[in-house]
Design a protein around this motif. Structure first.
Motif, PDB file in Angstrom:
ATOM      1  N   THR A 185      13.935  27.554 -19.894  1.00 51.82           N
ATOM      2  CA  THR A 185      12.847  27.010 -20.105  1.00 51.82           C
ATOM      3  C   THR A 185      11.467  27.292 -20.989  1.00 51.82           C
ATOM      4  OG1 THR A 185      12.794  27.355 -17.504  1.00 51.82           O
ATOM      5  CG2 THR A 185      10.567  26.685 -18.348  1.00 51.82           C
ATOM      6  N   GLY A 195      16.759  25.636 -16.463  1.00 56.11           N
ATOM      7  CA  GLY A 195      15.807  26.898 -16.440  1.00 56.11           C
ATOM      8  C   GLY A 195      15.320  26.885 -15.894  1.00 56.11           C
ATOM      9  N   PRO A 222      18.080  18.975 -24.467  1.00 59.88           N
ATOM     10  CA  PRO A 222      16.851  19.828 -23.687  1.00 59.88           C
ATOM     11  C   PRO A 222      15.606  19.767 -22.924  1.00 59.88           C
ATOM     12  CG  PRO A 222      15.945  18.055 -25.515  1.00 59.88           C
ATOM     13  CD  PRO A 222      16.624  17.653 -25.500  1.00 59.88           C
ATOM     14  N   GLY A 255      16.055  22.055 -19.888  1.00 62.13           N
ATOM     15  CA  GLY A 255      14.579  22.916 -19.182  1.00 62.13           C
ATOM     16  C   GLY A 255      14.905  22.768 -18.015  1.00 62.13           C
ATOM     17  N   ARG A 276      12.446  27.431 -24.572  1.00 63.23           N
ATOM     18  CA  ARG A 276      13.422  26.525 -25.509  1.00 63.23           C
ATOM     19  C   ARG A 276      14.140  26.269 -25.278  1.00 63.23           C
ATOM     20  NH1 ARG A 276      10.733  29.181 -30.782  1.00 63.23           N
ATOM     21  NH2 ARG A 276      12.300  28.315 -31.789  1.00 63.23           N
ATOM     22  N   PRO A 277      14.198  24.891 -24.770  1.00 60.86           N
ATOM     23  CA  PRO A 277      15.102  23.888 -24.621  1.00 60.86           C
ATOM     24  C   PRO A 277      16.039  22.943 -25.149  1.00 60.86           C
ATOM     25  CG  PRO A 277      13.139  23.424 -23.803  1.00 60.86           C
ATOM     26  CD  PRO A 277      12.623  25.226 -23.885  1.00 60.86           C
ATOM     27  N   ARG A 278      15.418  23.052 -26.602  1.00 64.65           N
ATOM     28  CA  ARG A 278      15.569  22.156 -27.942  1.00 64.65           C
ATOM     29  C   ARG A 278      17.296  23.266 -28.387  1.00 64.65           C
ATOM     30  NH1 ARG A 278      15.582  17.354 -29.280  1.00 64.65           N
ATOM     31  NH2 ARG A 278      13.632  16.887 -28.290  1.00 64.65           N
ATOM     32  N   SER A 323      17.847  26.064 -26.929  1.00 61.87           N
ATOM     33  CA  SER A 323      19.445  26.452 -25.624  1.00 61.87           C
ATOM     34  C   SER A 323      19.889  25.051 -25.672  1.00 61.87           C
ATOM     35  CB  SER A 323      17.884  26.714 -24.583  1.00 61.87           C
ATOM     36  OG  SER A 323      17.643  27.606 -24.891  1.00 61.87           O
TER      37      SER A 323
END
Length: 152
Positions: free
Chosen positions: A38, A61, A54, A58, A40-42, A44
């Motif tokens: 959640t 997440g 992303p 997200g 750091r979606p990009r 991650s």
């Protein structure tokens, strides 16, 4: 684990304590992934092999935050574990799609295998939690309580 005979076959049965301990670990790990995905979606998505997705990272997440909380604090716990297994199965499909792209994303292949494996683990734990809960709910009261209720 203990083993008991049922219907002529041996069936491995997880103790309630062990199932709860495993569910606690799953819940904490799920919450941890939820926070990272959640926040750091990009980054991650790239690190986990989901490519440039992303929004997917997200969404996973946020879902992990809800499901992880349910696994830890929801009662009964087994539906939350079943939800986690279903999420893992959906993620395995996302990873498989990413792995089949022309560039052949190795992380995505590993992710598909990992998520498929976690689906089996989580579904097994969900079943163990449900079975244990069912057994506890169907336990008959001790003889002295049954006889006392008949004499009222």
């Amino acid at each position: 684990m203990r083993v008991e005979a049922t219907g002529g076959s041996l069936m491995s049965v997880m103790t309630r304590r062990r199932a709860d301990e495993l569910a606690n670990v799953v819940g904490v790990v799920t919450l941890g992934f939820g926070v990272v995905l959640t926040a750091r979606p990009r980054r991650s998505a790239t690190a986990l092999g989901l490519g440039d997705r992303p929004v997917l990272a997200g969404a996973v997440g946020l879902t992990d935050l809800v499901v992880g909380s349910g696994v830890l604090w929801g009662r009964p716990r087994w539906p939350w574990m079943a939800a986690r297994a279903a999420l893992n199965l959906a993620l395995a499909g996302c990873y498989a799609t990413e792995a089949n792209r022309p560039d052949g994303n190795r992380r995505a292949r590993a992710g598909a295998i990992a998520m498929a494996s976690l689906t089996v683990v989580d579904a097994t734990l969900a079943i163990a939690l449900a079975v244990r809960r069912g057994r506890e709910a169907s336990v008959e009261p001790p003889d002295d309580l049954r006889s006392a209720s008949r004499h009222r």
